[in-house]
Design a protein around this motif. Structure first.
Motif, PDB file in Angstrom:
ATOM      1  N   TYR A  41       5.904  11.957   6.778  1.00 12.99           N
ATOM      2  CA  TYR A  41       4.717  12.207   7.595  1.00 12.99           C
ATOM      3  C   TYR A  41       4.130  13.584   7.294  1.00 12.99           C
ATOM      4  O   TYR A  41       2.919  13.729   7.101  1.00 12.99           O
ATOM      5  N   MET A  45     -11.626   4.791  -0.444  1.00 16.80           N
ATOM      6  CA  MET A  45     -11.963   3.889   0.654  1.00 16.80           C
ATOM      7  C   MET A  45     -13.478   3.641   0.761  1.00 16.80           C
ATOM      8  O   MET A  45     -13.909   2.494   0.762  1.00 16.80           O
ATOM      9  N   LEU A  65     -12.006   8.428  11.544  1.00 14.41           N
ATOM     10  CA  LEU A  65     -10.548   8.552  11.587  1.00 14.41           C
ATOM     11  C   LEU A  65     -10.103   9.833  10.902  1.00 14.41           C
ATOM     12  O   LEU A  65      -9.190  10.519  11.377  1.00 14.41           O
ATOM     13  N   VAL A  97      -8.119  -1.608   1.002  1.00 13.00           N
ATOM     14  CA  VAL A  97      -8.839  -0.665   1.869  1.00 13.00           C
ATOM     15  C   VAL A  97      -8.343  -0.795   3.311  1.00 13.00           C
ATOM     16  O   VAL A  97      -8.151   0.211   4.004  1.00 13.00           O
ATOM     17  N   SER A 135      -5.347  -1.685   4.227  1.00 17.75           N
ATOM     18  CA  SER A 135      -4.029  -1.029   4.276  1.00 17.75           C
ATOM     19  C   SER A 135      -4.173   0.475   4.421  1.00 17.75           C
ATOM     20  O   SER A 135      -3.440   1.105   5.189  1.00 17.75           O
ATOM     21  N   LEU A 136      -5.131   1.046   3.659  1.00 14.60           N
ATOM     22  CA  LEU A 136      -5.332   2.495   3.744  1.00 14.60           C
ATOM     23  C   LEU A 136      -5.910   2.888   5.103  1.00 14.60           C
ATOM     24  O   LEU A 136      -5.580   3.935   5.656  1.00 14.60           O
ATOM     25  N   LEU A 137      -6.776   2.009   5.635  1.00 14.49           N
ATOM     26  CA  LEU A 137      -7.382   2.276   6.948  1.00 14.49           C
ATOM     27  C   LEU A 137      -6.284   2.344   8.018  1.00 14.49           C
ATOM     28  O   LEU A 137      -6.268   3.258   8.852  1.00 14.49           O
ATOM     29  N   LEU A 164      -4.369   5.582   7.474  1.00 14.65           N
ATOM     30  CA  LEU A 164      -5.116   6.745   7.949  1.00 14.65           C
ATOM     31  C   LEU A 164      -5.023   6.849   9.471  1.00 14.65           C
ATOM     32  O   LEU A 164      -4.829   7.938  10.025  1.00 14.65           O
ATOM     33  N   TYR A 165      -5.130   5.685  10.130  1.00 11.02           N
ATOM     34  CA  TYR A 165      -5.015   5.651  11.586  1.00 11.02           C
ATOM     35  C   TYR A 165      -3.614   6.106  12.010  1.00 11.02           C
ATOM     36  O   TYR A 165      -3.451   6.939  12.902  1.00 11.02           O
ATOM     37  N   LEU A 222      -1.458   7.950  10.402  1.00  8.90           N
ATOM     38  CA  LEU A 222      -1.258   9.384  10.134  1.00  8.90           C
ATOM     39  C   LEU A 222      -1.862  10.227  11.246  1.00  8.90           C
ATOM     40  O   LEU A 222      -1.310  11.266  11.620  1.00  8.90           O
ATOM     41  N   GLY A 223      -3.001   9.778  11.761  1.00  8.88           N
ATOM     42  CA  GLY A 223      -3.664  10.521  12.820  1.00  8.88           C
ATOM     43  C   GLY A 223      -2.933  10.418  14.146  1.00  8.88           C
ATOM     44  O   GLY A 223      -3.072  11.282  15.012  1.00  8.88           O
ATOM     45  N   TRP A 266       3.480   6.652  11.851  1.00  4.96           N
ATOM     46  CA  TRP A 266       3.557   6.694  10.392  1.00  4.96           C
ATOM     47  C   TRP A 266       4.805   5.953   9.902  1.00  4.96           C
ATOM     48  O   TRP A 266       4.754   5.200   8.932  1.00  4.96           O
ATOM     49  N   TYR A 297       4.207   2.404  10.112  1.00  7.80           N
ATOM     50  CA  TYR A 297       3.336   1.997   8.999  1.00  7.80           C
ATOM     51  C   TYR A 297       4.162   1.792   7.731  1.00  7.80           C
ATOM     52  O   TYR A 297       3.973   0.804   7.012  1.00  7.80           O
TER      53      TYR A 297
END
Lengths: 129, 133
Positions: free
Chosen positions: A59, A79, A123, B38, B40-42, B45-46, B48-49, B55, B58
């Motif tokens: 992380y 993306m 995001l 895309v 999967s990356l979205l 990204l969510y 990670l935030g 995470w 994920y």
């Protein structure tokens, strides 16, 4: 030749918006070719393929990499541009397969690319803090 | 002017009728696995935030068999797409050095070298040098 001037739309040339969509498609195509193999191999499939350890995808490391100013560039390249690339091909694919054509299909395709891109940017900026 | 012009029928299955058309459609279809990539990356990204526990969730989601299968398809599709794009480049934009045009094979291999370089750079960013995995 007065006959030709009867229709006003024929006298005022219509500027096509295709160059905008095609440029985004093309830029997205380059990004897909350059970035997608690396990210799928090392991040999405990295652990199952045994190429990286879970520790390497920690992380702390990923957060530092993604929420770096240069990380935003990667987010745009991996993306946002690929979304426009994909939705351009889907827009033309719908026409090719005779599934849909015209304004609505175009609005839905490019509109979803715009909305998803805004979600990606939202995001990223909300994850910064 | 009164005669109706003949319009040949064009069934939706037109692209099945010739290998070149099928190849075209296959290339167009590479964006379907790309959309999964895309997505999967979205999700990543969510996650990670959201923090460390999301995470880790994920990372375990990425190891589910169906996710591995679709991401493998995305990898193959991206390589196929890359090949079609790289071959086009010297045709669309031939580069000249003085009076000579760079040979197509050189431009295509330079682009593949670029892909390899990006993989190595990402591996380095992920601590590939220090990891003894």
């Amino acid at each position: 030749m007065p006959m030709l001037n009867k229709n006003a739309s024929q006298t005022t040339p219509h500027r096509s918006d295709e160059p905008i969509w095609w440029s985004l498609f093309s830029a997205g195509g380059v990004c897909v070719a350059m970035l997608v193999p690396a990210i799928t191999l090392l991040v999405l499939l990295g652990i199952p393929l045994g190429l990286v350890s879970a520790e390497q995808l920690s992380y702390q490391r990923l957060h530092a990499l993604v929420f770096h100013p240069l990380g935003l560039g990667v987010v745009l390249g991996a993306m946002v541009l690929p979304l426009f690339h994909a939705m351009h091909r889907i827009h033309h694919g719908l026409h090719d397969l005779k599934l849909a054509h015209g304004r609505l299909a175009k609005w839905l395709c490019y509109g979803s690319a715009v909305l998803l891109s805004l979600l990606v940017l939202g995001l990223w900026f909300s994850g910064l803090g | 002017m009164s005669r109706k012009p003949y319009q040949p029928p064009m069934p939706a299955s037109w692209w099945l009728k010739h290998p070149a058309y099928r190849f075209y459609m296959l290339r167009e279809a590479t964006v379907l696995p790309l959309l999964f990539f895309v997505a999967s990356l979205l999700y990543g990204l969510y996650a990670l935030g959201q923090g460390e526990s999301s995470w880790l969730q994920y990372l375990s989601w990425l190891q589910q068999p169906w996710v591995i299968a679709l991401n493998s398809l995305a990898l193959v599709a991206s390589l196929f797409h890359a090949w079609t794009f790289f071959v086009l480049f010297p045709q669309v934009m031939p580069l000249r050095l003085g009076s000579r045009t760079l040979p197509a094979w050189l431009m295509v291999s330079a682009q593949w070298a670029g892909v390899l370089l990006v993989i190595l750079a990402l591996w380095w960013l992920l601590g590939g040098m220090n990891a003894d995995a």
